[in-house]
Design an enzyme around this catalytic site. Structure first.
Site, PDB file in Angstrom:
ATOM      1  N   GLU A  78       3.272  16.212   7.539  1.00 42.81           N
ATOM      2  CA  GLU A  78       1.904  16.612   6.602  1.00 42.81           C
ATOM      3  C   GLU A  78       1.121  17.151   7.697  1.00 42.81           C
ATOM      4  O   GLU A  78       0.181  17.977   7.737  1.00 42.81           O
ATOM      5  CB  GLU A  78       1.299  15.523   6.392  1.00 42.81           C
ATOM      6  CG  GLU A  78       2.017  14.390   5.153  1.00 42.81           C
ATOM      7  CD  GLU A  78       1.605  13.532   4.825  1.00 42.81           C
ATOM      8  OE1 GLU A  78       1.044  13.066   3.883  1.00 42.81           O
ATOM      9  OE2 GLU A  78       2.663  12.254   5.043  1.00 42.81           O
ATOM     10  N   HIS A  80       0.309  12.090  -2.584  1.00 38.71           N
ATOM     11  CA  HIS A  80       1.999  12.402  -1.122  1.00 38.71           C
ATOM     12  C   HIS A  80       2.146  13.881  -1.508  1.00 38.71           C
ATOM     13  O   HIS A  80       2.822  14.199  -0.608  1.00 38.71           O
ATOM     14  CB  HIS A  80       2.713  11.617  -1.954  1.00 38.71           C
ATOM     15  CG  HIS A  80       2.712  10.261  -0.942  1.00 38.71           C
ATOM     16  ND1 HIS A  80       3.508   8.640  -2.331  1.00 38.71           N
ATOM     17  CD2 HIS A  80       2.197   9.099   0.255  1.00 38.71           C
ATOM     18  CE1 HIS A  80       2.838   8.412  -0.867  1.00 38.71           C
ATOM     19  NE2 HIS A  80       2.465   8.454  -0.189  1.00 38.71           N
ATOM     20  N   ARG A  84       1.837  -2.954  -3.570  1.00 41.07           N
ATOM     21  CA  ARG A  84       1.228  -2.341  -4.680  1.00 41.07           C
ATOM     22  C   ARG A  84       2.483  -2.443  -6.011  1.00 41.07           C
ATOM     23  O   ARG A  84       3.603  -2.608  -5.689  1.00 41.07           O
ATOM     24  CB  ARG A  84       1.159  -0.835  -5.142  1.00 41.07           C
ATOM     25  CG  ARG A  84      -0.738  -0.451  -4.109  1.00 41.07           C
ATOM     26  CD  ARG A  84      -0.122   0.852  -4.466  1.00 41.07           C
ATOM     27  NE  ARG A  84      -1.758   1.500  -3.599  1.00 41.07           N
ATOM     28  CZ  ARG A  84      -1.081   3.066  -2.459  1.00 41.07           C
ATOM     29  NH1 ARG A  84       0.539   3.533  -2.945  1.00 41.07           N
ATOM     30  NH2 ARG A  84      -2.035   2.933  -1.732  1.00 41.07           N
ATOM     31  N   ARG A 102      -7.534  16.273   5.681  1.00 43.44           N
ATOM     32  CA  ARG A 102      -6.964  16.132   4.837  1.00 43.44           C
ATOM     33  C   ARG A 102      -8.421  15.288   2.914  1.00 43.44           C
ATOM     34  O   ARG A 102      -8.977  14.355   3.960  1.00 43.44           O
ATOM     35  CB  ARG A 102      -6.074  14.472   5.592  1.00 43.44           C
ATOM     36  CG  ARG A 102      -5.587  13.979   4.428  1.00 43.44           C
ATOM     37  CD  ARG A 102      -4.195  12.773   4.321  1.00 43.44           C
ATOM     38  NE  ARG A 102      -3.598  12.770   3.024  1.00 43.44           N
ATOM     39  CZ  ARG A 102      -2.063  11.538   3.570  1.00 43.44           C
ATOM     40  NH1 ARG A 102      -2.792  10.853   4.862  1.00 43.44           N
ATOM     41  NH2 ARG A 102      -2.123  11.475   2.741  1.00 43.44           N
ATOM     42  N   ASN A 125      -8.231  13.025   9.841  1.00 41.24           N
ATOM     43  CA  ASN A 125      -7.951  12.292   7.948  1.00 41.24           C
ATOM     44  C   ASN A 125      -9.717  11.166   8.077  1.00 41.24           C
ATOM     45  O   ASN A 125      -8.594  10.122   8.527  1.00 41.24           O
ATOM     46  CB  ASN A 125      -6.138  11.978   8.026  1.00 41.24           C
ATOM     47  CG  ASN A 125      -5.770  10.771   7.470  1.00 41.24           C
ATOM     48  OD1 ASN A 125      -6.447  10.189   6.069  1.00 41.24           O
ATOM     49  ND2 ASN A 125      -4.822  10.232   7.334  1.00 41.24           N
TER      50      ASN A 125
END
Ligand code: ADP
Length: 407
Positions: free
Chosen positions: A393, A187, A248, A98, A14
């Protein structure tokens, strides 16, 4: 390559702009062999953290100027005669990467080829921060590991089943056709993994299940998964849409953007930083983006921390209601990721007054919910189940990599 059918080892990468996370996984034994990360690549003070399973972590401070040097360090540690976990690079059967944005081009994971990389390049403008960094990781592996099979697993792919009515914005249609402006969602690997686990726990055929998955972490999103397919999700063109997050803003009236720019005489990067880095829980509370800090502040009577927690839980509740409406019902609501798995307070506030949905939530079980386990939080007769399911994941990436590389 020494890749025995009974001992498939996959390296998962990743790559971010200045970091590279890695994990070596054994598919057959279903376990992590070693994992870690390279930090501050290309910056002063770069370091490799290497953690073989069952042993203490090592930290090596060494200058890494680019992702290729970082990959060399990672492989060096994995095959090191004293601290390593494999005898040579040949033991790694395939690499799974990823990747953030697959646009409309990738509806599932894909073998990495020259053609595939060219398509990824075309998508760069949709994810200018993430895709180029992901590609640096891919190129570094290619350079060092030669023709090893590599597979890309996209954050957006699972949501490509969303119907048009869920992904179109009501702005001129040309924005979609000419500039690819639409809702993509993110996601995806997490929503896929936990929804599949929920199907297994419900013990019903996937086609007959309606699941709402709440991935609540540093970044948060919710998905409506009907018959095993994502039909809606809260993140949109970028991960800024939907729930408020650590820093955010989530959904806001778009007119606020231009108003802020006019009022403060800001350019685009200033307004972007404000909405991405200074907003959310952090900006609302003035305390922290971390929910553990927010609860401490709330318990000490900090009203802004209370307001931030209330706004967050209210938004989660609102989307659960919306998605139950979209699917004409819901069989299971799943909580996952840092907050979803660990924060019983958030789960309690969200699940309060949900009897109308057939939820018989067990407050006591919720408070005592053990860490890192799949747990049902509703009473046995509850028509709608609530589960905590730790996300994985890496498992999805490893599984897809083995499947697509035909191992
Ligand atoms: P990322 O998106 O970086 O993978 P995570 O899913 O690990 O994020 O979630 C990180 C967030 O989870 C933290 O910022 C924190 O708010 C929250 N969190 C982690 N542990 C706990 C805990 N024990 N209680 C409450 N919140 C927690």
């Amino acid at each position: 390559r020494i890749c025995k059918e009974t001992d498939v080892k996959i390296l998962i990468i990743n790559a971010g702009s200045s970091s590279l996370k890695y994990q070596l996984t054994s598919i057959d034994e279903n376990k992590i062999i070693a994992k870690g990360l390279c930090e501050r690549i290309g910056l002063a003070g770069s370091a490799l953290i290497y953690k073989p399973t069952g042993r203490d972590a090592y930290e090596f401070k060494k200058q890494m100027n680019d992702h290729t040097e970082a990959m060399k360090m990672v492989l060096g540690a994995l095959i090191d005669p004293t601290i390593g976990v494999i005898s040579g690079m040949e033991e790694i059967c395939a690499v799974g990467h990823r990747l953030v944005h697959g646009g409309e081009k990738f509806t599932g994971s894909a073998l990495i080829t020259d053609e595939m990389l060219a398509t990824m390049e075309e998508l760069t403008e949709l994810a200018p921060l993430h895709n180029p960094a992901n590609l640096m990781g891919v190129r570094a592996c290619r350079e060092i590991m030669g023709d090893i099979p590599m597979v890309g697993v996209f954050d957006t792919a699972f949501h490509q089943t969303m119907p048009k009515k869920a992904y179109l914005y009501a702005i001129p249609y040309e924005a979609y056709t000419q500039m690819r402006i639409r809702r993509y969602g993110f996601h995806g690997t997490s929503h896929l993994y936990v929804s599949e686990r929920a199907v297994a726990l419900l013990n019903k055929p996937a086609e007959n299940t309606k699941i709402i998955t709440c991935h609540l972490g540093n970044g948060s999103s919710i998905a409506a998964v009907n018959g095993g397919k994502s039909v809606d999700t809260t993140m949109g063109f970028t991960p800024l849409e939907g729930l408020p997050m650590g820093s955010r803003c989530g959904d806001i009236d778009p007119a606020i953007v231009t108003y802020l720019m006019d009022k403060n005489n800001w350019n685009t990067s200033e307004v972007c930083a404000y909405l991405n880095k200074q907003s959310g829980m952090c900006g609302l509370s003035g305390v922290s983006p971390d929910f553990r800090d927010l609860w401490v502040a709330h318990n000490n009577g900090n009203e802004r921390a209370t307001a931030a927690l209330e706004v967050f839980c209210y938004k989660v509740k609102r989307y659960i209601g919306a998605y139950a409406a979209v699917m004409n019902g819901v069989d299971a609501i799943v909580f996952t990721a840092g907050i979803g798995e660990n924060d019983s307070g958030v789960r309690e506030w969200v699940m309060k007054d949900m009897e109308y949905l057939g939820v018989d939530f067990n407050l006591d079980l919720n408070r005592k919910c053990p860490r890192g386990k799949e747990v049902e939080l509703t009473n046995p007769n509850s028509r709608t189940k609530v589960f905590v399911i730790p996300t994985d994941e890496e498992m999805v990436i490893a599984r897809d990599t083995a499947r697509i590389a035909k191992l």
